[in-house]
Motif scaffolding. Structure first.
Motif, PDB file in Angstrom:
ATOM      1  N   ILE A 118      21.114  -3.352 -14.683  1.00 21.07           N
ATOM      2  CA  ILE A 118      21.694  -4.566 -15.267  1.00 21.07           C
ATOM      3  C   ILE A 118      23.225  -4.471 -15.268  1.00 21.07           C
ATOM      4  CG2 ILE A 118      21.657  -6.070 -17.299  1.00 21.07           C
ATOM      5  CD1 ILE A 118      18.881  -5.642 -16.142  1.00 21.07           C
ATOM      6  N   ILE A 166      26.578  -5.289 -17.058  1.00 19.31           N
ATOM      7  CA  ILE A 166      26.983  -5.628 -18.427  1.00 19.31           C
ATOM      8  C   ILE A 166      28.502  -5.780 -18.489  1.00 19.31           C
ATOM      9  CG2 ILE A 166      26.712  -5.074 -20.863  1.00 19.31           C
ATOM     10  CD1 ILE A 166      24.399  -3.315 -20.176  1.00 19.31           C
ATOM     11  N   PRO A 167      29.004  -6.959 -18.205  1.00 25.84           N
ATOM     12  CA  PRO A 167      30.448  -7.173 -18.225  1.00 25.84           C
ATOM     13  C   PRO A 167      31.014  -6.898 -19.615  1.00 25.84           C
ATOM     14  CG  PRO A 167      29.299  -9.115 -17.361  1.00 25.84           C
ATOM     15  CD  PRO A 167      28.262  -8.193 -17.913  1.00 25.84           C
ATOM     16  N   GLY A 168      32.140  -6.253 -19.656  1.00 30.82           N
ATOM     17  CA  GLY A 168      32.812  -6.042 -20.943  1.00 30.82           C
ATOM     18  C   GLY A 168      32.434  -4.740 -21.632  1.00 30.82           C
ATOM     19  N   VAL A 169      31.347  -4.096 -21.193  1.00 30.23           N
ATOM     20  CA  VAL A 169      31.005  -2.778 -21.745  1.00 30.23           C
ATOM     21  C   VAL A 169      31.426  -1.738 -20.708  1.00 30.23           C
ATOM     22  CG1 VAL A 169      29.150  -1.240 -22.480  1.00 30.23           C
ATOM     23  CG2 VAL A 169      29.062  -3.661 -23.090  1.00 30.23           C
ATOM     24  N   ASN A 218      32.457   3.980 -22.402  1.00 30.89           N
ATOM     25  CA  ASN A 218      32.018   3.736 -23.772  1.00 30.89           C
ATOM     26  C   ASN A 218      30.492   3.751 -23.890  1.00 30.89           C
ATOM     27  OD1 ASN A 218      32.293   3.113 -26.494  1.00 30.89           O
ATOM     28  ND2 ASN A 218      32.218   0.914 -26.101  1.00 30.89           N
ATOM     29  N   PHE A 219      29.842   3.186 -22.893  1.00 27.80           N
ATOM     30  CA  PHE A 219      28.379   3.145 -22.836  1.00 27.80           C
ATOM     31  C   PHE A 219      27.811   4.565 -22.847  1.00 27.80           C
ATOM     32  CE2 PHE A 219      24.880   2.655 -19.420  1.00 27.80           C
ATOM     33  CZ  PHE A 219      23.879   2.491 -20.355  1.00 27.80           C
ATOM     34  N   THR A 225      28.561   6.517 -26.127  1.00 27.04           N
ATOM     35  CA  THR A 225      27.658   6.116 -27.207  1.00 27.04           C
ATOM     36  C   THR A 225      26.276   6.717 -26.988  1.00 27.04           C
ATOM     37  OG1 THR A 225      28.865   4.028 -27.303  1.00 27.04           O
ATOM     38  CG2 THR A 225      26.789   4.128 -28.504  1.00 27.04           C
ATOM     39  N   ALA A 226      25.782   6.621 -25.752  1.00 31.22           N
ATOM     40  CA  ALA A 226      24.435   7.119 -25.457  1.00 31.22           C
ATOM     41  C   ALA A 226      24.356   8.641 -25.660  1.00 31.22           C
ATOM     42  CB  ALA A 226      24.044   6.745 -24.023  1.00 31.22           C
ATOM     43  N   VAL A 258      29.914  -1.633 -16.950  1.00 31.30           N
ATOM     44  CA  VAL A 258      28.636  -1.106 -16.469  1.00 31.30           C
ATOM     45  C   VAL A 258      28.069  -1.976 -15.335  1.00 31.30           C
ATOM     46  CG1 VAL A 258      26.265  -0.524 -17.119  1.00 31.30           C
ATOM     47  CG2 VAL A 258      28.131  -0.147 -18.750  1.00 31.30           C
ATOM     48  N   ASN A 259      28.021  -1.404 -14.158  1.00 29.65           N
ATOM     49  CA  ASN A 259      27.391  -2.030 -12.978  1.00 29.65           C
ATOM     50  C   ASN A 259      28.036  -3.328 -12.509  1.00 29.65           C
ATOM     51  OD1 ASN A 259      25.395  -0.066 -12.602  1.00 29.65           O
ATOM     52  ND2 ASN A 259      24.100  -0.994 -14.160  1.00 29.65           N
TER      53      ASN A 259
END
Lengths: 258, 453
Positions: free
Chosen positions: A96, A98-101, A105-106, A109-110, A150-151
């Motif tokens: 997926i 995810i614009p803006g993430v 940071n992703f 957090t994970a 992300v992506n």
């Protein structure tokens, strides 16, 4: 030690799954031990991706019967995030955007959620960046990708590499790679497969879902299953993949009376 | 509840009975403008929902309240410089204070301003710099179209005045903080004028800060003229309390090759109405109009915008985004006019909304009136829920649902925040929006850039 190896990591028993009243999986049985690589092959619409999604906890699907045990716990009873923290990793067929993430940071957090679950302190910023660097080189992913959202705007190959990068960061017990080879050129395929092979240990396991044998030249499976019409209809060694490559899926369909 | 006629009559009485006070201390030009504005107000009145432009915002409850009105500067019994200190790390600004819409009498002297820059109150500017003031005051804010603007102009006494002379670049942003501080419910009228001359550059941050919990109605009008080759940023941060009404009208005129960026961020307030009007009055202008609103409970926000491409070869980008929760309601109207000779216009607009509850409401209306034939224009509006696939993707990596939702909401809003061209402010707003979305500043009594007081 020998005893430990014999314990099933994942045990699926008589799993029935439906979506909007339509039966997709009709009694799946599958056991995976640590250190093993399983390939699940089968024609389009057989239920391969459904199986992967159900293992990861997607709630679009309805489990109507059966059980799934992961490292001694009832997997179906867990939220997706808890399954991830227990060690399940789904490599998405369609990752997926995810614009803006930001990827940084992703992943931060994970990774820290996983650490918290294990009772560990969060990584410091510098330790985290060090970890990122290590894993990036392991999976040959470009820094310019991890610096972006992300992506977002990634090519198909870049998205799949990013999946393997995330897998490297999270070090799962069981990776379920859903059609990770689809849409990949041969170079990207090699990078992805190398990543998976490098991450392999005797304590973790991989389920590779594919409908082409090509990926299995690079990721050599211990067991090959054929999923057809919601059931595993054939299980054999890696030679089965070659046979499927040669003969296609028609003989499977004939054997199963369709 | 009073009807609209009673409200309008009360304002007429205020204008007539308070006429002496209204005229006192204001320049002839202000008073002449005032007189005409009052005539316009007498015809228009406070807009009701029968007015197409105010269809989604009911102002009657906002106006139907016995407010105090100060027609004369009220001495402040404390030193506001002491009470109010902005604590944004690394945000070094030229800061001036307003008190209930009036330029504060004891503002600290700004020692670092480049030569020729003027920052003072509107009354003072009208008196001391009539050649600048009279050339611009009342020239951009039209009083014959909107009763709110007419009312402001009729009652206007003070506000801030900023003048940036030709070729002057002000490095440090100018920060204007309006402190609302009263022991009674208050209606504050604030009238501002910003003049940016040729080749000049300035960034202005405007924020409100409610110091007491009284009901406030703020009616402010800001006129801006940006001359040739000038670059100008206007950041408006709205963060009052639930019992406040913010009516904020901005009129920006741009001359050739000027570049303007405005960003209106509505974090908190009972009822907020922003009227944002831009006219690209000469060729080769660039205008960026951005806005973001995060509303929950019974809050209401209405962004009414118009971008007028009066001349050829100009570019405008407009983007507003909102996150609406609980019973919050909102509206967006985006008008773009491309006049007949404004060929080679490029005008882009979008409005995206994220609805988090079943009861939240948003009305969005793009409106393009294009009279030229060689233009590139686009508009788009979306209203949607959280992307379930993205949510699952984050959760499948071990991020719990609440945090995953937070990340997605923040990402949605961040697209507007990242347009801020003042780095420390951008970081601060990021932080505030993150907190706001986590519900950590729901009971807000601090200004948008969180200050010690």
């Amino acid at each position: 030690m020998g005893k430990k190896l014999n314990i099933e990591m994942l045990s699926i028993k008589n799993l029935h799954v439906s979506i909007e009243g339509k039966d997709i999986l009709k009694g799946i049985n599958l056991d995976v031990k640590p250190g093993e690589v399983h390939a699940i092959m089968g024609p389009n619409g057989a239920g391969k991706s459904t199986l992967a999604s159900v293992l990861a906890g997607r709630d679009l699907f309805n489990v109507t019967e059966g059980e799934v045990n992961f490292q001694g716990k009832d997997l179906l009873d867990m939220e997706p995030e808890d399954r991830a923290k227990e060690g399940i990793f789904l490599g998405f067929q369609y990752p997926i955007e995810i614009p803006g993430v930001s990827t940084v940071n992703f992943m931060k957090t994970a990774v820290n959620e996983h650490r918290k679950y294990k009772g560990l302190d969060p990584l410091s910023a510098s330790d985290f960046l060090k970890l990122m660097r290590e894993k990036k080189s392991l999976v040959e992913i470009d820094s310019k990708l991890t610096n972006r959202s992300v992506n977002e705007g990634f090519s198909g190959g870049e998205k799949k590499k990013n999946e393997i990068f995330q897998m490297a960061m999270l070090e799962p017990k069981l990776a379920v790679l859903d059609e990770t080879d689809s849409g990949l050129d041969i170079d990207a395929l090699r990078v992805v497969a190398n990543g998976v092979n490098k991450l392999k240990t005797r304590d973790n396991a991989t389920i590779v879902i594919t409908h082409y044998q090509r990926l299995l030249d690079y990721i050599v499976p211990d067991v090959v299953h054929v999923l057809y019409d919601g059931r595993i209809v054939k299980t054999a060694g890696k030679e089965l993949a070659l046979e499927l490559e040669e003969k296609g899926y028609d003989w499977i369909k004939e054997e199963n009376g369709k | 509840m009073a009807d609209i006629n009673t409200i309008n009559k009360d304002f007429a009485d205020l204008f007539n009975q308070g006429n002496e006070l209204l005229l006192e201390g204001s320049s002839d030009v202000m008073n002449e403008t005032r007189k005409n504005a009052f005539q316009d107000f007498s015809k228009l009145g406070v807009p009701t929902r029968a007015n197409e432009n105010y269809k989604y915002t009911n102002l009657i409850p906002a106006f139907d309240h016995p407010y105090n009105v100060n027609l004369r500067y009220q001495q402040v019994d404390v030193d506001l410089n002491e009470i109010f200190q902005c604590d944004v790390p690394e945000l070094d600004t030229n800061m001036v204070l307003l008190t209930n819409g009036w330029y504060y009498g004891n503002n600290k002297e700004l020692t670092e301003l480049p030569k020729g820059v003027i920052i003072c109150g509107v009354q003072e500017a009208a008196e001391k710099y009539p050649e600048i003031f009279n050339a611009h005051y009342g020239k951009y804010a039209k009083t014959d179209e909107d009763g709110v603007v007419a009312l402001n102009t009729a009652l206007a006494k003070d506000g801030f005045f900023i003048y940036v002379p030709k070729g002057v670049v002000i490095e440090k942003p100018i920060q204007v903080v309006n402190l609302l501080r009263s022991d009674r419910d208050l209606m504050a009228t604030q009238r501002n004028l910003i003049v940016v001359e040729e080749n000049a550059q300035a960034k202005i941050i405007v924020c409100d800060h409610t110091l007491t919990h009284h009901k406030y109605l703020t009616n402010s009008v800001t006129e801006v003229n940006v001359a040739r080759n000038a670059i100008f940023d206007l950041y408006t941060l709205q963060n009052q309390h639930l019992n406040s009404v913010i009516l904020n009208s901005t009129f920006i005129r741009q001359e050739s090759n000027s570049n303007v960026l405005s960003n209106t961020i509505s974090l908190y307030g009972g009822t907020i109405r922003n009227n944002h009007h831009v006219i690209l009055d000469e060729e080769h202008c660039e205008n960026n109009t951005f806005g973001m609103y995060l509303m929950d409970r019974d809050q209401h926000v209405d962004n009414f915008t118009s971008i007028d491409h009066a001349k050829p070869n100009c570019l405008s980008n407009e983007h507003f985004k909102g996150v609406m929760d609980d019973q919050a309601s909102g509206a967006f109207a985006g008008r773009i006019f491309v006049r007949r000779d404004a060929q080679q216009t490029q005008a882009f607009q979008s409005n995206n909304n994220l609805l988090l509850s079943n009861d939240a409401v948003i009305n969005t209306k793009p409106q393009l009136v294009i009279d030229a034939d060689d233009v590139k224009c686009s508009h788009g509006a979306t209203v949607g829920q959280m992307d379930e696939d993205a949510l699952f993707y984050l959760r499948a990596r071990g991020i719990d649902e609440k945090e995953a939702r937070q990340m997605l909401m923040f990402a949605f809003a961040h697209e507007i925040i990242e347009k801020i061209r003042v780095e420390p402010l951008k970081e601060r707003i990021d932080e505030l929006v993150d907190k706001r979305l986590r519900g950590e500043i729901s009971k807000c009594n601090t200004c948008a850039i969180a200050c010690n007081h």
